[in-house]
Write a protein that holds these residues in place. Sequence first.
Motif, short mmCIF file in Angstrom:
data_model
loop_
_atom_site.label_atom_id
_atom_site.label_comp_id
_atom_site.label_asym_id
_atom_site.label_seq_id
_atom_site.Cartn_x
_atom_site.Cartn_y
_atom_site.Cartn_z
N GLY A 80 0.73 -1.37 0.18
CA GLY A 80 -0.04 -0.07 0.13
C GLY A 80 0.92 1.14 0.04
O GLY A 80 0.25 2.35 0.37
N LEU A 81 2.15 1.14 -0.33
CA LEU A 81 3.24 2.39 -0.23
C LEU A 81 2.46 3.14 -1.52
O LEU A 81 2.57 2.77 -2.44
CB LEU A 81 4.48 2.05 -0.23
CG LEU A 81 5.19 1.60 1.02
CD1 LEU A 81 6.58 1.23 0.89
CD2 LEU A 81 5.12 2.52 2.26
N PRO A 82 2.69 4.43 -1.34
CA PRO A 82 2.27 5.49 -2.45
C PRO A 82 3.58 5.39 -3.46
O PRO A 82 4.69 5.41 -3.04
CB PRO A 82 2.03 6.72 -2.07
CG PRO A 82 2.75 6.48 -0.52
CD PRO A 82 2.60 5.35 -0.13
N LEU A 83 3.40 5.55 -4.97
CA LEU A 83 4.35 5.53 -5.84
C LEU A 83 4.76 6.85 -6.32
O LEU A 83 3.83 7.58 -6.79
CB LEU A 83 4.08 4.66 -6.98
CG LEU A 83 4.69 4.60 -8.09
CD1 LEU A 83 6.26 3.97 -7.93
CD2 LEU A 83 4.19 3.85 -9.17
N GLY A 84 6.07 7.18 -6.16
CA GLY A 84 6.67 8.24 -6.96
C GLY A 84 7.08 7.74 -8.19
O GLY A 84 8.09 6.96 -8.18
N VAL A 85 6.88 8.44 -9.42
CA VAL A 85 7.43 7.97 -10.61
C VAL A 85 8.69 9.09 -10.97
O VAL A 85 8.29 10.22 -11.37
CB VAL A 85 6.45 7.93 -11.44
CG1 VAL A 85 7.07 7.43 -12.99
CG2 VAL A 85 5.25 6.83 -11.14
N LEU A 86 9.71 8.55 -11.53
CA LEU A 86 10.81 9.47 -12.19
C LEU A 86 10.78 8.64 -13.61
O LEU A 86 11.36 7.72 -13.56
CB LEU A 86 12.15 9.52 -11.41
CG LEU A 86 12.18 9.65 -10.05
CD1 LEU A 86 13.48 9.42 -9.27
CD2 LEU A 86 11.53 11.09 -9.78
N PRO A 87 10.34 9.64 -14.39
CA PRO A 87 10.32 8.88 -15.85
C PRO A 87 11.83 8.89 -16.66
O PRO A 87 12.09 9.89 -17.09
CB PRO A 87 9.53 9.98 -16.71
CG PRO A 87 9.00 11.05 -15.53
CD PRO A 87 9.87 10.92 -14.57
N LEU A 88 12.47 7.83 -16.44
CA LEU A 88 13.74 7.83 -16.93
C LEU A 88 14.15 6.69 -18.02
O LEU A 88 14.91 6.12 -18.20
CB LEU A 88 14.92 7.57 -15.60
CG LEU A 88 14.92 8.51 -14.70
CD1 LEU A 88 15.51 7.95 -13.53
CD2 LEU A 88 15.20 9.64 -15.05
N GLY A 89 13.05 6.27 -18.48
CA GLY A 89 12.97 4.97 -19.57
C GLY A 89 12.95 5.63 -20.86
O GLY A 89 13.06 6.73 -21.23
N THR A 90 12.56 4.85 -21.67
CA THR A 90 12.45 5.08 -23.12
C THR A 90 11.26 5.87 -23.58
O THR A 90 11.03 6.77 -24.28
CB THR A 90 12.81 3.97 -24.02
OG1 THR A 90 14.00 3.27 -23.64
CG2 THR A 90 13.00 4.18 -25.59
N ALA A 91 10.10 5.16 -23.06
CA ALA A 91 8.76 5.76 -23.64
C ALA A 91 8.05 6.31 -22.48
O ALA A 91 7.46 7.36 -22.68
CB ALA A 91 7.99 4.27 -24.07
N ASN A 92 8.15 6.00 -21.22
CA ASN A 92 7.39 6.54 -19.98
C ASN A 92 5.95 6.70 -20.30
O ASN A 92 5.45 7.78 -19.89
CB ASN A 92 8.22 7.95 -19.69
CG ASN A 92 9.48 7.87 -19.41
OD1 ASN A 92 10.12 7.21 -18.72
ND2 ASN A 92 10.41 8.39 -20.28
N ASP A 93 5.26 5.73 -20.77
CA ASP A 93 4.19 6.00 -21.20
C ASP A 93 3.07 6.10 -20.07
O ASP A 93 2.07 6.71 -19.93
CB ASP A 93 3.37 4.54 -21.77
CG ASP A 93 4.28 4.62 -23.27
OD1 ASP A 93 4.15 5.36 -24.03
OD2 ASP A 93 4.75 3.54 -23.61
N PHE A 94 3.32 5.14 -18.81
CA PHE A 94 2.50 5.58 -17.47
C PHE A 94 2.43 6.84 -17.13
O PHE A 94 1.49 7.52 -16.74
CB PHE A 94 2.90 4.56 -16.50
CG PHE A 94 2.03 4.72 -15.30
CD1 PHE A 94 0.70 4.59 -15.17
CD2 PHE A 94 2.61 5.43 -14.15
CE1 PHE A 94 -0.06 4.49 -14.10
CE2 PHE A 94 1.84 5.68 -12.96
CZ PHE A 94 0.40 5.18 -13.03
#
Length: 290
Positions: A80-94
């Motif tokens: 249940g931990l909240p998610l922080g997203v760092l977009p470091l990929g190729t597509a970063n679609d989410f």
Amino acid sequence: MTPKTALLLVNPNSRRGRESLPQVRDLLSRAQIDYVELPPAADVSAADAIREHAARVDMAIVGGGDGSLNGAAPGLLDTGLPLGVLPLGTANDFAKTVGIPLDLPSAIGVIAKGNTTKVDLGQANQHPFFNVASIGFSADLAMSLTEKAKKRWGKLGYGLVAARLLASSRLFTATLEHDGQAEELKTLQVSVGNGRFYGGGMTVHADATATDGMLDFYSLEVDHWWRLLRLLPSLRNGTQGEWDDVRAFSTKALTIRTSKPRAVNLDGELKTTTPVTFAILEKAVSVFVP
């Protein structure tokens, strides 16, 4: 305000992972977000790391692409931990689906502000996914795209490999069961989407969101690859369901069977095979969003 502590999981193999780590640490410190990192030699999955640290941190921050988020998903579901997203990929679609900015200072700014929303996850044979699951052409593409090619060529790498695969691709037969009915189809690819974007610029459905409680299905029943070229603009803007040779609908659950097992691609990772049963996990994970 009490400082928050994050478990920081940056995938060094993602497109910008390794080179961005010093900047990530600096920006988190400036934002007064304490963080815990795994030892460099730690041989543990992202999901297991989240489970192990859940009692000592307030959030998990995952840096990487959609495959990195996919690897963290089981741990996020369990804790249940909240998610922080760092977009470091190729597509970063989410990140694009939920409106997270693609530059690091802004993405960390979103986490620092603390605003979260609960998003749905798709599930394929008990394996969760954020964006899309696919069988057929996209799964073949995932098998053919090496990490090295993705890092070197970025989105161009997808295009180069896709063009080569497309010329040799063949339709396959599948049985589709949903909403009390069963039908057989001959298809180049079936896709089951949770979010809106996938594959570095494709759109599952024009109106799809990661919070609508529905799975969006489509099947590309084209008999020649050149017909797919005509479909490309619709695939990019999510209106492919308007074409006669595309079957599309929304549902909460479905099953796909094939005569021999076929790989199922979840967020760019091959995680399971047919027969595959899909479900929607509504409001399953909290994510920091603008």
